[in-house]
Design a protein around this motif. Sequence first.
Motif, PDB file in Angstrom:
ATOM      1  N   ASP A 232      33.192  13.091  54.207  1.00 16.44           N
ATOM      2  CA  ASP A 232      33.090  12.803  55.437  1.00 16.44           C
ATOM      3  C   ASP A 232      34.435  12.140  54.847  1.00 16.44           C
ATOM      4  N   VAL A 233      35.356  11.619  53.421  1.00 14.77           N
ATOM      5  CA  VAL A 233      36.488  11.152  54.164  1.00 14.77           C
ATOM      6  C   VAL A 233      37.426  12.457  53.617  1.00 14.77           C
ATOM      7  N   ARG A 234      37.000  13.905  53.220  1.00 19.22           N
ATOM      8  CA  ARG A 234      38.490  15.143  53.503  1.00 19.22           C
ATOM      9  C   ARG A 234      38.182  15.672  55.136  1.00 19.22           C
ATOM     10  N   GLN A 235      36.952  15.123  55.788  1.00 11.89           N
ATOM     11  CA  GLN A 235      37.144  15.142  57.437  1.00 11.89           C
ATOM     12  C   GLN A 235      37.401  13.989  58.135  1.00 11.89           C
ATOM     13  N   SER A 236      37.859  13.350  58.324  1.00 10.23           N
ATOM     14  CA  SER A 236      38.981  12.384  58.729  1.00 10.23           C
ATOM     15  C   SER A 236      40.040  12.579  57.952  1.00 10.23           C
ATOM     16  N   GLY A 237      40.512  12.529  56.868  1.00 14.40           N
ATOM     17  CA  GLY A 237      41.984  13.274  56.515  1.00 14.40           C
ATOM     18  C   GLY A 237      42.532  11.700  56.589  1.00 14.40           C
ATOM     19  N   ASN A 238      42.290  10.778  56.184  1.00 10.04           N
ATOM     20  CA  ASN A 238      42.715   9.561  56.298  1.00 10.04           C
ATOM     21  C   ASN A 238      42.400   9.171  54.664  1.00 10.04           C
ATOM     22  N   ALA A 239      43.723   9.046  53.601  1.00 14.33           N
ATOM     23  CA  ALA A 239      44.099   8.848  52.782  1.00 14.33           C
ATOM     24  C   ALA A 239      43.814   6.844  52.238  1.00 14.33           C
ATOM     25  N   SER A 240      42.892   6.575  52.038  1.00 15.78           N
ATOM     26  CA  SER A 240      42.225   4.977  52.045  1.00 15.78           C
ATOM     27  C   SER A 240      43.891   4.276  50.298  1.00 15.78           C
ATOM     28  N   LEU A 241      43.843   3.604  50.830  1.00 14.06           N
ATOM     29  CA  LEU A 241      44.538   3.181  49.756  1.00 14.06           C
ATOM     30  C   LEU A 241      44.753   3.197  48.385  1.00 14.06           C
ATOM     31  N   GLU A 242      43.246   2.767  48.817  1.00 18.62           N
ATOM     32  CA  GLU A 242      42.908   3.175  46.426  1.00 18.62           C
ATOM     33  C   GLU A 242      42.351   5.052  46.358  1.00 18.62           C
ATOM     34  N   LEU A 243      42.370   5.570  47.124  1.00 23.18           N
ATOM     35  CA  LEU A 243      42.659   7.137  46.636  1.00 23.18           C
ATOM     36  C   LEU A 243      44.450   6.954  46.408  1.00 23.18           C
ATOM     37  N   ILE A 244      45.564   6.631  47.001  1.00 22.60           N
ATOM     38  CA  ILE A 244      46.341   6.756  47.348  1.00 22.60           C
ATOM     39  C   ILE A 244      47.178   6.239  45.937  1.00 22.60           C
ATOM     40  N   ALA A 245      46.785   4.161  45.634  1.00 23.32           N
ATOM     41  CA  ALA A 245      47.091   3.670  44.557  1.00 23.32           C
ATOM     42  C   ALA A 245      47.167   4.845  42.739  1.00 23.32           C
ATOM     43  N   GLU A 246      45.112   5.635  43.008  1.00 26.76           N
ATOM     44  CA  GLU A 246      44.737   5.839  42.173  1.00 26.76           C
ATOM     45  C   GLU A 246      45.524   7.543  41.684  1.00 26.76           C
ATOM     46  N   GLY A 247      45.857   8.048  42.972  1.00 27.79           N
ATOM     47  CA  GLY A 247      47.330   9.669  42.647  1.00 27.79           C
ATOM     48  C   GLY A 247      48.377   9.578  42.202  1.00 27.79           C
ATOM     49  N   ALA A 248      48.926   7.750  42.623  1.00 32.82           N
ATOM     50  CA  ALA A 248      50.457   7.728  42.244  1.00 32.82           C
ATOM     51  C   ALA A 248      49.863   7.143  40.956  1.00 32.82           C
ATOM     52  N   ALA A 249      49.602   6.310  40.391  1.00 33.34           N
ATOM     53  CA  ALA A 249      49.357   5.532  39.186  1.00 33.34           C
ATOM     54  C   ALA A 249      49.452   6.592  38.076  1.00 33.34           C
ATOM     55  N   PHE A 250      48.506   7.737  38.300  1.00 31.05           N
ATOM     56  CA  PHE A 250      47.946   9.378  37.078  1.00 31.05           C
ATOM     57  C   PHE A 250      49.089  10.170  37.250  1.00 31.05           C
ATOM     58  N   LEU A 251      49.917  10.157  38.282  1.00 30.45           N
ATOM     59  CA  LEU A 251      50.767  10.675  38.537  1.00 30.45           C
ATOM     60  C   LEU A 251      51.907  10.442  37.469  1.00 30.45           C
ATOM     61  N   HIS A 252      52.840   9.300  37.462  1.00 33.91           N
ATOM     62  CA  HIS A 252      54.256   8.660  36.863  1.00 33.91           C
ATOM     63  C   HIS A 252      53.407   8.824  35.211  1.00 33.91           C
ATOM     64  N   LYS A 253      52.103   8.580  35.075  1.00 36.49           N
ATOM     65  CA  LYS A 253      51.480   8.612  34.210  1.00 36.49           C
ATOM     66  C   LYS A 253      51.437   9.916  33.573  1.00 36.49           C
ATOM     67  N   ASP A 254      50.766  10.906  34.148  1.00 39.56           N
ATOM     68  CA  ASP A 254      50.405  11.709  33.174  1.00 39.56           C
ATOM     69  C   ASP A 254      50.935  13.390  33.728  1.00 39.56           C
ATOM     70  N   GLY A 255      51.568  12.966  35.333  1.00 41.64           N
ATOM     71  CA  GLY A 255      52.853  13.642  35.376  1.00 41.64           C
ATOM     72  C   GLY A 255      52.211  15.017  36.475  1.00 41.64           C
ATOM     73  N   ILE A 256      50.833  14.927  36.419  1.00 38.82           N
ATOM     74  CA  ILE A 256      49.922  15.598  37.174  1.00 38.82           C
ATOM     75  C   ILE A 256      48.708  15.038  37.518  1.00 38.82           C
ATOM     76  N   ILE A 257      48.275  15.964  38.702  1.00 37.64           N
ATOM     77  CA  ILE A 257      46.316  14.852  38.873  1.00 37.64           C
ATOM     78  C   ILE A 257      46.262  16.231  39.662  1.00 37.64           C
ATOM     79  N   VAL A 258      44.744  16.721  40.234  1.00 34.79           N
ATOM     80  CA  VAL A 258      43.815  17.520  40.711  1.00 34.79           C
ATOM     81  C   VAL A 258      43.511  16.422  42.225  1.00 34.79           C
TER      82      VAL A 258
END
Length: 327
Positions: free
Chosen positions: A20-46
């Motif tokens: 349902d989130v994929r179809q909405s195309g809207n990234a929540s603040l929680e999703l953004i926070a998780e992605g940004a945090a792990f990109l800084h930590k690990d340099g890669i996310i899926v």
Amino acid sequence: MGSYTPVYDQDIHTIHITEDVRQSGNASLELIAEGAAFLHKDGIIVLDNAIDTAHVDTLNAKLSPEALEIAADPGHHFNFGKQTRNMDQAPPPTKELMFKDIWCNPFAAAILAAVLGPRPVVHYANGNTALRAPPHGRQPVHSDCEFAHPAYFPFAYVINISLVDVTPENGGTEVWVGSHHVSTHEAHSPGSDDEQILSIKPVLVEERRKHSPPVQVNTKRGSLVIRDLRLWHAGMPNLTDEPRVMLAFVASPVWWQGRTKILLPQDVKEMVEAWKEEIQYDAEYVDGEVDYKKLKSAGVDFDSKSKVLEKYRGELSRWPTYTPRWY
């Protein structure tokens, strides 16, 4: 004070996007926070389930049969030599095949805006395909930065989109989680050509292997990977008969002022510019079709043309003597 070397969790952090989130195309603040945090930590996310699989399948149905045709061109570019069977293969820049969730994925765009600033700029749209190769047909460990690059902050991320399920058997990329923290120009080998200088010195590779060994990427079709350009990685051999096509888009901050432009046909300009509040494309628009089968990564320059960054290049590209040893 004693030094500390962490042992990284070797799993690549994966964020599952519900349907349902994929179809909405809207990234929540929680999703953004998780992605940004792990990109800084690990340099890669899926990002799992980020793309409509029908779009992925449509592209694969076109590009997979074309792979052997492109490989037969004696002048075509293979990454780190033809023995790797890993070659450039760009997506077709035609209006009916430039799906927005691939060229301007809303979830990737939101996370990149968080780490790079608003409206990141894509300067590179290409890809690489792993054809069947012998077990020894791998790339050396390398980063995609052949220039004295910033050590303190991210300046470019690669969005990789594979068109099939990816496993170690069909050439899932080897990645060195967290290695973007130690990436410097001095870590690279003094090669004799443009590709060899991308390789990391073997002594540094073996030293890192002792505490943070590499892993191979496993993803389902419909997912995407965001990788820091500085992260150490290596293309691995595809041991199957099916080409593994992986698209690649490189995005940088607006202020980076990248040097490379993307060649696109004039008739997609309105569509691409409609995406600019999420992701911008630094493109040169030309009349007629673009021969995407001839596009090459050789000679592409991910460096900045910013005069102030050039002025402070040396200061920004090396760690000071007090750098924490846990990197």
